[in-house]
Design an enzyme around this catalytic site. Sequence first.
Site, mmCIF file in Angstrom:
data_model
loop_
_atom_site.group_PDB
_atom_site.id
_atom_site.type_symbol
_atom_site.label_atom_id
_atom_site.label_comp_id
_atom_site.label_asym_id
_atom_site.label_seq_id
_atom_site.Cartn_x
_atom_site.Cartn_y
_atom_site.Cartn_z
ATOM 1 N N VAL A 1 -0.566 -2.583 -6.023
ATOM 2 C CA VAL A 1 -1.778 -1.751 -6.009
ATOM 3 C C VAL A 1 -2.853 -2.273 -5.075
ATOM 4 O O VAL A 1 -3.831 -1.570 -4.811
ATOM 5 C CB VAL A 1 -2.382 -1.619 -7.426
ATOM 6 N N TYR A 2 -2.734 -3.490 -4.560
ATOM 7 C CA TYR A 2 -3.779 -4.008 -3.691
ATOM 8 C C TYR A 2 -3.829 -3.209 -2.393
ATOM 9 O O TYR A 2 -2.877 -3.210 -1.607
ATOM 10 C CB TYR A 2 -3.550 -5.484 -3.375
ATOM 11 N N SER A 3 -4.944 -2.515 -2.204
ATOM 12 C CA SER A 3 -5.139 -1.671 -1.011
ATOM 13 C C SER A 3 -3.955 -0.740 -0.782
ATOM 14 O O SER A 3 -3.474 -0.570 0.337
ATOM 15 C CB SER A 3 -5.407 -2.541 0.218
ATOM 16 N N ASP A 4 -3.495 -0.148 -1.904
ATOM 17 C CA ASP A 4 -2.433 0.861 -1.837
ATOM 18 C C ASP A 4 -1.199 0.359 -1.097
ATOM 19 O O ASP A 4 -0.598 1.080 -0.292
ATOM 20 C CB ASP A 4 -2.975 2.134 -1.184
ATOM 21 N N GLY A 5 -0.823 -0.881 -1.350
ATOM 22 C CA GLY A 5 0.392 -1.429 -0.751
ATOM 23 C C GLY A 5 0.192 -2.134 0.569
ATOM 24 O O GLY A 5 1.092 -2.847 1.034
#
Length: 325
Positions: A60-64
Amino acid sequence: MDYRKLGSSGLEISAVTLGCMSYGDPQRGSHDWTLPEEQSRPFIRRALELGITTFDTANVYSDGSSEEILGRALTEFARRDEVVIATKVHGVMRPGPNGRGLSRGHIMTQVDASLSRLGTDYVDLYQIHRWDPTVPIEETMEALHDVVKAGKARYIGASSMFAWQFAQAQYTADLNGWTRFVSMQDHYNLINREEEREMHPFCLDQGVGVLPWSPLARGKLTRDWDATTSRSQTDEFGKVLYTQADEADRRVAAAVASVADARGVARAQVALAWVAQQSAVTSPIVGATKLTHLDDAAAAVELDLTAEELAELEAPYVPHSVAGF
């Protein structure tokens, strides 16, 4: 840099882990304070130069895009078997049904997506990012076991839950002959020590390594208490973590400053050294947006706090409510 076994497992990790939440496309996800790829790469390179070989990220960090940046950098800067890559699963990756959580379907879909973004055939440590009360723990643990048996993860870990939930997961694995968690990634620092009550004793008893997140309390232990940064002003999750016992927490931060001044070192080194010296802790997870952050983290491993300094740092603490999950 020191290297330690992760709990009772055979996996050796560096005494400091680089957390990669700060590295990601600012246009993707909800963290507009993240560093884009070209600004992120020097931190990954510097970590390796300092002997930091363990890297923690999440889908989930920065949408991958955090996984993408980390994977490309490590492919260029290191051999795959020289580094330990940890990532996580649980959060929302797309809208609609089955787009989040710890169901078998979501885990199987997301492990493949993470491997693709990281550019690797396996991760060393695959972690559940939070507890999912909507899915039977048997389903989650069997799915994680199958991920390990398929060779997509070498070990599994957990993060931020109640100790009774973690115990339930471990004993579910034991009863069924499935893979156990080897690590717990939890919220732990000088102004949030609640994990000392149940979680850390359980981890010590069970041979589980502890990888604390936010060991510097989102930077609050590294600067004057009322000072702000661009991240602290916009990090909505961070704002809910440190809203209790303000006066006591200020005294803790003042104690960190006092010890640091007496030692002639940065406050970050003192706060991190305290975490690293706790018996349950294997490797604190440190975020870095300045190269000096990494230098301080590496120096903290070598900073041996005295019994008197430890007592000074711990004395102002008061109980807090659970924060972080």
